[in-house]
Write a protein that holds these residues in place. Structure first.
Motif, short mmCIF file in Angstrom:
data_model
loop_
_atom_site.label_atom_id
_atom_site.label_comp_id
_atom_site.label_asym_id
_atom_site.label_seq_id
_atom_site.Cartn_x
_atom_site.Cartn_y
_atom_site.Cartn_z
N ASN A 147 41.48 42.04 35.12
CA ASN A 147 41.70 40.61 34.94
C ASN A 147 43.12 40.32 34.46
OD1 ASN A 147 39.11 40.03 35.72
ND2 ASN A 147 38.36 39.51 33.68
N ARG A 148 43.60 39.16 34.80
CA ARG A 148 44.84 38.65 34.25
C ARG A 148 44.58 37.25 33.70
NH1 ARG A 148 45.42 43.16 34.28
NH2 ARG A 148 47.08 44.46 35.16
N ASP A 149 45.44 36.79 32.84
CA ASP A 149 45.20 35.51 32.18
C ASP A 149 44.92 34.39 33.17
OD1 ASP A 149 45.50 36.68 29.72
OD2 ASP A 149 47.60 36.08 29.47
N ASP A 150 45.58 34.44 34.31
CA ASP A 150 45.41 33.37 35.29
C ASP A 150 44.41 33.72 36.38
OD1 ASP A 150 47.02 35.38 36.27
OD2 ASP A 150 48.36 34.04 37.38
N CYS A 151 43.81 34.91 36.31
CA CYS A 151 42.84 35.34 37.34
C CYS A 151 41.78 36.22 36.69
CB CYS A 151 43.53 36.11 38.46
SG CYS A 151 44.69 35.17 39.47
N ARG A 152 40.61 35.65 36.47
CA ARG A 152 39.51 36.43 35.90
C ARG A 152 38.51 36.74 37.01
NH1 ARG A 152 39.28 37.00 30.65
NH2 ARG A 152 37.02 37.32 30.71
N GLY A 321 38.89 32.70 44.52
CA GLY A 321 39.68 33.17 43.38
C GLY A 321 40.22 34.56 43.60
N TYR A 325 44.03 36.04 43.65
CA TYR A 325 44.36 37.25 42.86
C TYR A 325 45.08 38.26 43.75
CZ TYR A 325 43.20 41.50 40.10
OH TYR A 325 43.23 42.67 39.40
N LYS A 328 48.68 37.32 44.23
CA LYS A 328 49.54 37.49 43.05
C LYS A 328 49.67 38.94 42.62
CE LYS A 328 48.85 32.93 40.92
NZ LYS A 328 48.41 32.22 39.70
#
Length: 692
Positions: A147-152, A321, A325, A328
């Motif tokens: 996960n990343r802050d902008d993509c869970r 989503g 992800y 990015k």
């Protein structure tokens, strides 16, 4: 308070809950076998969870980011099948009508791989509890890593329904203790606190304060005094979902066999059908039509089936989503996709070392550790640990961190091997503590969750402690790896309590489990190739404590012969042997030494390394006959374990040098000598075969 109502004008909640109840009761009654008590009392909590909280897609039961659901109280399977049917899984009503019947996909206890929507096989109590802990660990690990802050892209809960019996079992205590320590906040269990077991009320054997016990484990507990209060159940689930640093246990006070005039709150409702007359009385008591059986009101059916469109939308939103992800973070996304699809056939095995010939050699546990650390960086699925035995099993993954709650390290004293990667849920070293049985169930949960290749390690003698979980791994066809070290009486001074003798035979008796006992460092490397490449089966690697020679493969056959279970290691000079010596593991070095001595006596000998019975038995008959020609009856098998099972390979004219008694406390080399594992004894036994 929103309670369950009965009578001629039920609410939609009442209607749906009673639909669950009586589909289950009718299935049990028609089968004349099963457990009606739990579905009757647990239907409200199941209904609230499945219709208001559970993220799932009936059209795609294996959607990766779905919530996981575990019915640890697997005897209540009729309730789960009713939920699956009503919410739109590929489980037609006809299958509920065939409950517990030959050829159905609605067996007496839930089975993964048989019934769509069943995540784990449960029934042996406490196992599902441990499985859920493993699922929550897998979710937390993958989320922390990808996960990343902008993509869970990994963000789901693990839910379960557990029973009095589950909480009594020791495995649940082990797993609960570890889950509390690990602060698995996305693990939520609904405890069906009906206070009745199969034979009696719980006040005969189970009177502890369960809430305080789980408080002590570090869990978030809530006591719900009325299992029919759907509003309270919903509020409690909201609170549990909001708790991020503690797993949750909702203690829901229920009444087994709820609504049954004569059997509610009695053990008679637990494990036997109510009986035709009691079914009629129960339906009448709860305002349900007595006929026909398997009645599903259209309004209830419509409400439950909303899960189909809701699930499709949830998965579609997740896929959108995930596409963002991928755009990015393409490298992360590619790696995660491989894990989700269990397609880790990337270039991991080229990292496996080759070991030079060495008469002194090394312990196969040491070789295994070297292989694991060589491949771990290229095999992101690999995650696991030991039951507090990393320094002895050599299973620490150096530099890959410890799976622990994020935050400041609490470690004191000397830093442990492999901990340099720090503490977080992204760590790939698990610390199970001295909890072998929970370790087995947690590994199963991790494998069932997907995205991981879990391993767990302990001494071979302690494989008995996790045997029920091993059996379930085989039953489910889960890809897990057991690393069992200290594999024979040669471990030495710890004595008979720690020296395994019957464990190899016991493991080999488990259907679908692959057992591999490699002979040297290079066979160990080949064993790990098998372990990683295997799909749909668990595998046990059985390894030595003591050093064994690393064979010179220019003089002996290549170690990749292990992949066929057994192979000709060396043959008589003219290729026409009169005697076959067979061994596994550390005893291969012994028969190699005996081979040389027998050749000096002009005895024509073939050496066979047989690290895996299971892999050998799966080979074509023609191959098996080339390794063990039927015409050669003089065969001696040598293994430092019980002789059970070896006679099918040596035949009626062969012999087995084995250990058919317990060990003793003495240095390993003394043990082997005293138990007859010497070159002279092997040669003597072999020559006696030729004289028959």
């Amino acid at each position: 308070m929103n309670h369950i109502a009965s009578g001629p004008n039920p609410t939609l909640d009442d209607l749906c809950i009673n639909t669950l109840r009586f589909l289950s009761v009718d299935a049990v009654q028609q089968a004349n076998s099963g457990h009606p008590g739990l579905p009757l009392d647990a239907a409200p909590m199941a209904y609230v969870l499945w219709t208001r909280f559970l993220k799932h897609n009936p059209g795609n039961p294996r959607w990766f980011d779905r919530d996981r659901f575990v019915l640890s109280a697997g005897h209540g399977s009729a309730l789960l099948y009713s939920l699956l049917h009503l919410t739109g899984y590929d489980l037609p009503l006809s299958q509920l009508q065939q409950f517990r019947k030959w050829g159905s996909i609605t067996p007496g206890h839930p089975e993964r791989g048989l019934t769509p929507g069943v995540d784990v096989t449960t029934g042996p109590l406490g196992q599902g509890f441990g499985n859920g802990v493993g699922m929550a660990i897998a979710e937390a690990n993958l989320a922390a890593r990808y996960n990343r802050d902008d993509c869970r892209v990994i963000d789901h809960f693990t839910y379960g329904i557990v029973s009095d019996g589950d909480l009594m079992e020791g495995i649940a205590s082990e797993a609960a203790s570890l889950a509390g320590h690990l602060q698995l906040g996305k693990l939520i269990y609904l405890y069906d606190d009906n206070r009745i077991t199969l034979s009696a009320a719980t006040d005969m054997a189970f009177t502890e304060d369960r809430a305080r016990r789980f408080d002590a484990y570090g869990w978030h507990t809530q006591v719900l005094p009325d299992g029919n209060d759907v509003a309270a159940i919903g509020h409690a689930l909201d609170a549990a979902r909001a708790e991020s640093t503690r797993p949750s246990l909702l203690l829901v006070r229920t009444h087994i066999g709820y609504g049954s005039p004569n059997k509610q709150d009695t053990f008679e409702a637990h494990g036997s059908p109510l009986g035709a007359e009691e079914v009629r009385l129960t339906k009448r008591n709860l305002g349900w039509p007595e006929e026909p059986p398997f009645h599903v009101p259209e309004q209830a059916n419509t409400h439950f089936r909303e899960a189909v469109s809701r699930g499709k939308q949830s998965e579609q939103a997740w896929r959108e989503g995930f596409s963002a992800y991928e755009a990015k973070y393409p490298e992360l996304a590619a790696e995660l996709r491989q894990l989700m699809e269990e397609a880790w056939d990337i270039d991991w095995d080229s990292a496996i070392p080759q070991f030079p010939a060495d008469a002194k050699g090394m312990a196969t546990r040491v070789a295994s550790g070297k292989v694991m650390n060589a491949i771990a960086g290229r095999l992101p699925a690999l995650i696991g640990g030991s039951a507090d035995l990393d320094p002895s099993t050599y299973t620490a993954l150096t530099g890959l961190g410890d799976f622990q709650p994020p935050g400041e390290s609490r470690r004191s004293g000397q830093d442990r091997q492999g901990s340099q990667g720090g503490w977080s849920y992204a760590g790939r070293n698990l610390h199970f503590g001295v909890r072998e049985h929970a370790m087995g169930a947690i590994m199963n949960g991790m494998a069932a969750h997907g995205g991981t290749l879990p391993f767990g390690a302990t001494f071979l003698v302690f494989s008995d402690y996790l045997r029920p979980s091993i059996r379930l791994a085989a039953l489910m066809g889960l890809h897990v790896v057991y690393v069992f070290t200290h594999d024979s009486i040669a471990l030495g001074e710890d004595g008979s309590t720690h020296q395994p003798v019957e464990q190899l035979a016991s493991l080999r008796a488990v259907p679908r489990l692959i057992v591999v006992r490699p002979a040297d460092a290079n066979e160990t490397a080949s064993a790990w190739r098998v372990a990683v490449r295997t799909r749909g089966r668990p595998i046990a690697l059985v390894l030595t404590r003591q050093n064994v020679p690393t064979l010179d493969r220019t003089q002996f056959a290549a170690a990749d012969g292990l992949q066929r279970g057994a192979y000709v290691l060396a043959d008589a000079p003219d290729g026409k042997p009169e005697l076959i010596l067979i061994a596994s593991g550390s005893e291969v070095g012994l028969i190699v030494a005996a081979y040389r001595q027998l050749l000096a006596l002009n005895i024509k000998v073939r050496l066979v390394s047989m690290p895996s019975w299971e892999l050998f038995d799966e080979q074509p008959q023609a191959y098996r006959d080339t390794v063990l020609p039927p015409a050669i009856g003089a065969r001696l098998a040598v293994e430092a374990g019980v002789s059970q099972g070896w006679h099918r390979y040596v035949g009626e004219h062969g012999d087995v040098l084995a250990v058919d008694r317990f060990g003793a406390s003495a240095p390993g080399e003394v043990m082997l000598r005293e138990y007859g594992f010497t070159v002279d004894n092997v040669c003597q036994r072999a020559l006696m075969l030729l004289q028959r």
